[in-house]
Write an enzyme that holds these catalytic residues in place. Sequence first.
Site, PDB file in Angstrom:
ATOM      1  N   LYS A  45      34.897  64.197 -65.418  1.00  0.00           N
ATOM      2  CA  LYS A  45      34.126  64.202 -64.168  1.00  0.00           C
ATOM      3  C   LYS A  45      34.264  65.588 -63.556  1.00  0.00           C
ATOM      4  O   LYS A  45      35.249  66.274 -63.812  1.00  0.00           O
ATOM      5  CB  LYS A  45      34.686  63.147 -63.201  1.00  0.00           C
ATOM      6  CG  LYS A  45      33.726  62.717 -62.125  1.00  0.00           C
ATOM      7  CD  LYS A  45      32.779  61.620 -62.565  1.00  0.00           C
ATOM      8  CE  LYS A  45      31.719  61.349 -61.515  1.00  0.00           C
ATOM      9  NZ  LYS A  45      30.917  60.145 -61.839  1.00  0.00           N
TER      10      LYS A  45
ATOM     11  N   ASP B  43      25.695  62.612 -60.320  1.00  0.00           N
ATOM     12  CA  ASP B  43      26.465  61.648 -59.515  1.00  0.00           C
ATOM     13  C   ASP B  43      25.997  61.908 -58.077  1.00  0.00           C
ATOM     14  O   ASP B  43      24.883  62.438 -57.884  1.00  0.00           O
ATOM     15  CB  ASP B  43      27.980  61.879 -59.683  1.00  0.00           C
ATOM     16  CG  ASP B  43      28.821  60.768 -59.054  1.00  0.00           C
ATOM     17  OD1 ASP B  43      28.885  59.669 -59.633  1.00  0.00           O
ATOM     18  OD2 ASP B  43      29.402  60.970 -57.965  1.00  0.00           O
TER      19      ASP B  43
HETATM   20  P1  NAP Z   1      23.206  59.550 -54.467  1.00  0.00           P
HETATM   21  O1  NAP Z   1      21.870  59.391 -55.088  1.00  0.00           O
HETATM   22  O2  NAP Z   1      23.648  60.893 -54.028  1.00  0.00           O
HETATM   23  O3  NAP Z   1      23.311  58.517 -53.256  1.00  0.00           O
HETATM   24  C1  NAP Z   1      24.513  58.314 -52.589  1.00  0.00           C
HETATM   25  C2  NAP Z   1      24.292  57.336 -51.451  1.00  0.00           C
HETATM   26  O4  NAP Z   1      25.555  56.987 -50.897  1.00  0.00           O
HETATM   27  C3  NAP Z   1      23.464  57.909 -50.319  1.00  0.00           C
HETATM   28  O5  NAP Z   1      22.763  56.871 -49.695  1.00  0.00           O
HETATM   29  C4  NAP Z   1      24.546  58.490 -49.412  1.00  0.00           C
HETATM   30  O6  NAP Z   1      24.149  58.648 -48.059  1.00  0.00           O
HETATM   31  C5  NAP Z   1      25.615  57.429 -49.529  1.00  0.00           C
HETATM   32  N1  NAP Z   1      26.921  58.034 -49.260  1.00  0.00           N
HETATM   33  C6  NAP Z   1      27.496  59.081 -49.909  1.00  0.00           C
HETATM   34  N2  NAP Z   1      28.686  59.375 -49.384  1.00  0.00           N
HETATM   35  C7  NAP Z   1      28.856  58.497 -48.380  1.00  0.00           C
HETATM   36  C8  NAP Z   1      29.897  58.278 -47.457  1.00  0.00           C
HETATM   37  N3  NAP Z   1      30.996  59.036 -47.449  1.00  0.00           N
HETATM   38  N4  NAP Z   1      29.752  57.246 -46.570  1.00  0.00           N
HETATM   39  C9  NAP Z   1      28.642  56.468 -46.563  1.00  0.00           C
HETATM   40  N5  NAP Z   1      27.618  56.640 -47.421  1.00  0.00           N
HETATM   41  C10 NAP Z   1      27.734  57.628 -48.308  1.00  0.00           C
HETATM   42  O7  NAP Z   1      24.369  59.058 -55.465  1.00  0.00           O
HETATM   43  P2  NAP Z   1      24.301  57.869 -56.542  1.00  0.00           P
HETATM   44  O8  NAP Z   1      24.109  58.503 -57.859  1.00  0.00           O
HETATM   45  O9  NAP Z   1      23.427  56.784 -56.075  1.00  0.00           O
HETATM   46  O10 NAP Z   1      25.820  57.378 -56.515  1.00  0.00           O
HETATM   47  C11 NAP Z   1      26.281  56.320 -55.662  1.00  0.00           C
HETATM   48  C12 NAP Z   1      27.577  55.759 -56.215  1.00  0.00           C
HETATM   49  O11 NAP Z   1      27.357  55.257 -57.541  1.00  0.00           O
HETATM   50  C13 NAP Z   1      28.736  56.751 -56.354  1.00  0.00           C
HETATM   51  O12 NAP Z   1      29.948  56.069 -56.141  1.00  0.00           O
HETATM   52  C14 NAP Z   1      28.664  57.179 -57.802  1.00  0.00           C
HETATM   53  O13 NAP Z   1      29.887  57.667 -58.294  1.00  0.00           O
HETATM   54  C15 NAP Z   1      28.280  55.854 -58.446  1.00  0.00           C
HETATM   55  N6  NAP Z   1      27.670  55.939 -59.773  1.00  0.00           N
HETATM   56  C16 NAP Z   1      26.526  56.639 -59.980  1.00  0.00           C
HETATM   57  C17 NAP Z   1      25.966  56.657 -61.243  1.00  0.00           C
HETATM   58  C18 NAP Z   1      24.672  57.362 -61.517  1.00  0.00           C
HETATM   59  O14 NAP Z   1      24.156  57.214 -62.633  1.00  0.00           O
HETATM   60  N7  NAP Z   1      24.099  58.079 -60.601  1.00  0.00           N
HETATM   61  C19 NAP Z   1      26.585  55.972 -62.295  1.00  0.00           C
HETATM   62  C20 NAP Z   1      27.733  55.231 -62.047  1.00  0.00           C
HETATM   63  C21 NAP Z   1      28.265  55.217 -60.781  1.00  0.00           C
HETATM   64  P3  NAP Z   1      23.797  60.106 -47.503  1.00  0.00           P
HETATM   65  O15 NAP Z   1      22.419  60.405 -48.042  1.00  0.00           O
HETATM   66  O16 NAP Z   1      23.858  59.972 -46.027  1.00  0.00           O
HETATM   67  O17 NAP Z   1      24.844  61.041 -48.042  1.00  0.00           O
END
Ligand code: NAP
Length: 446
Positions: A126, A166
């Site tokens: 990561k 991510d």
């Molecule tokens: P993303 O597109 O950047 O979206 C993140 C979302 O979470 C946004 O709505 C953001 O709000 C919110 N957020 C971020 N930090 C926050 C905080 N401290 N408090 C409250 N809300 C918060 O990211 P994503 O890819 O969807 O990832 C979301 C989660 O899924 C993460 O835990 C990531 O590690 C996990 N994940 C992602 C993938 C993938 O393929 N993308 C795969 C496995 C797991 P704001 O816009 O206000 O920041």
Amino acid sequence: MDTLVKKFLEKVASRDPHEPEFLQSVQEVAETIIPFIEENPKYKKARILERMVEPERVLMFRVPWLNDQNEVEVNRGFRVQMNSAIGPYKGGLRFHPSVNLSILKFLAFEQVFKNSLTGLPMGGGKGGSDFDPKGKSDSEIMKFCQSFMTELYRHVGADIDVPAGDIGVGGREVGYLFGQYKRIKGQFTGVLTGKGTSWGGSVIRPEATGYGVVYFAESMLGTRGESLEGKTVLVSGSGNVAQYTVERCIQAGAKVVTMSDSSGFIYEPQGIDADRLAFVMELKNEKRGRISEYAEKFGCEFFEGERPWKIKCDIAFPNATQNELDEEDARALVGNGCICVAEGANMPSTPEAIHVFTEAKILYAPGKASNAGGVAVSGLEMSQNSLRISWSREEVNSKLWQIMKEIHGICVKYGAEEDGYINYEKGANIGGFVKVAEAMLAQGVV
Ligand code: NAP
């Protein structure tokens, strides 16, 4: 047993005392893996778990770049190469001001188990930066990504380490990172996943984590003769994972009543429909706006600074970030009749919240199992790149569905308890551990 776990955790904590998220993720694994290791002394003798909590390599570097005012900005870049026993390091890059070594080590550690569960040949890693993409212009994002890759390129490669997106890293950022890698190396290879479909990306990769977590929840519900049809669902987040979770829930006949971002959540009692989801996608992916604008546009309630867990529901998908659901939230969910929690985010539930779910014997899936769909399709993107072919949507989607079903099966195999309750956390930890541990045994002390 408790003493053994405690001693192990004390040792890890004495080495990394300032890494609370990493220690939390190790604790969650140690509590179920140490009893398993006690029953399987070959793993104990080879000190597999002690080796697994020590990254193979940690890279930390300066990322200088020029903002639109031509001023110098300096961020910190990281890549944690955690474990390569079963394949090249694989795991996303996170750009968020909260990023530090503790958060990336926890994510890399979880990734090792998750990647193993997919059945694909991928090790765990990561990376990311404390860079905050919010409010930055396109040109600033590009300059940052180029500077970040100008150091990272030395340490990654299609057979070495393959990053993806991510939080804060989506298709746009992957594009700029890939462009810079190709320019420096003079090679067009599958060094990153999440690429655009016209330049080596896989169809269904954007949808994969969100669809996958819903497929997993459907398998869980199936063990109790239930389905998503007609269920009321809470989703947190409004980014990549949340958006496609909502899409798949709508397709399955469920009613999603919340989405959120870091400023609060919207509550739509009659359910977010496909048109309103399209608005969220444009708002978040193109305009990069706030979820409160949804409430302004459609006249629904917006709860500023709050999380959605006190709303009554049948199923919850915590899909935003780590530790976003605590004990009090878990009690509210269980008290309101929630029967299933499937994590789209990584480690969104605190240990106390997980305890509430397992005590109440509701269906609970840890992210390392339920959100593995994203990395699974990244693995399929790597396969397509190696074969120099592209599979169809139907083909990739059916492989994703199959992989999620198999992960569910592994969790049931290792997690079923005497009374029939399936402890998915135990199942995911042991199921993910065994494959990596066997590879480490075979490869000697390295
Ligand atoms: P993303 O597109 O950047 O979206 C993140 C979302 O979470 C946004 O709505 C953001 O709000 C919110 N957020 C971020 N930090 C926050 C905080 N401290 N408090 C409250 N809300 C918060 O990211 P994503 O890819 O969807 O990832 C979301 C989660 O899924 C993460 O835990 C990531 O590690 C996990 N994940 C992602 C993938 C993938 O393929 N993308 C795969 C496995 C797991 P704001 O816009 O206000 O920041």
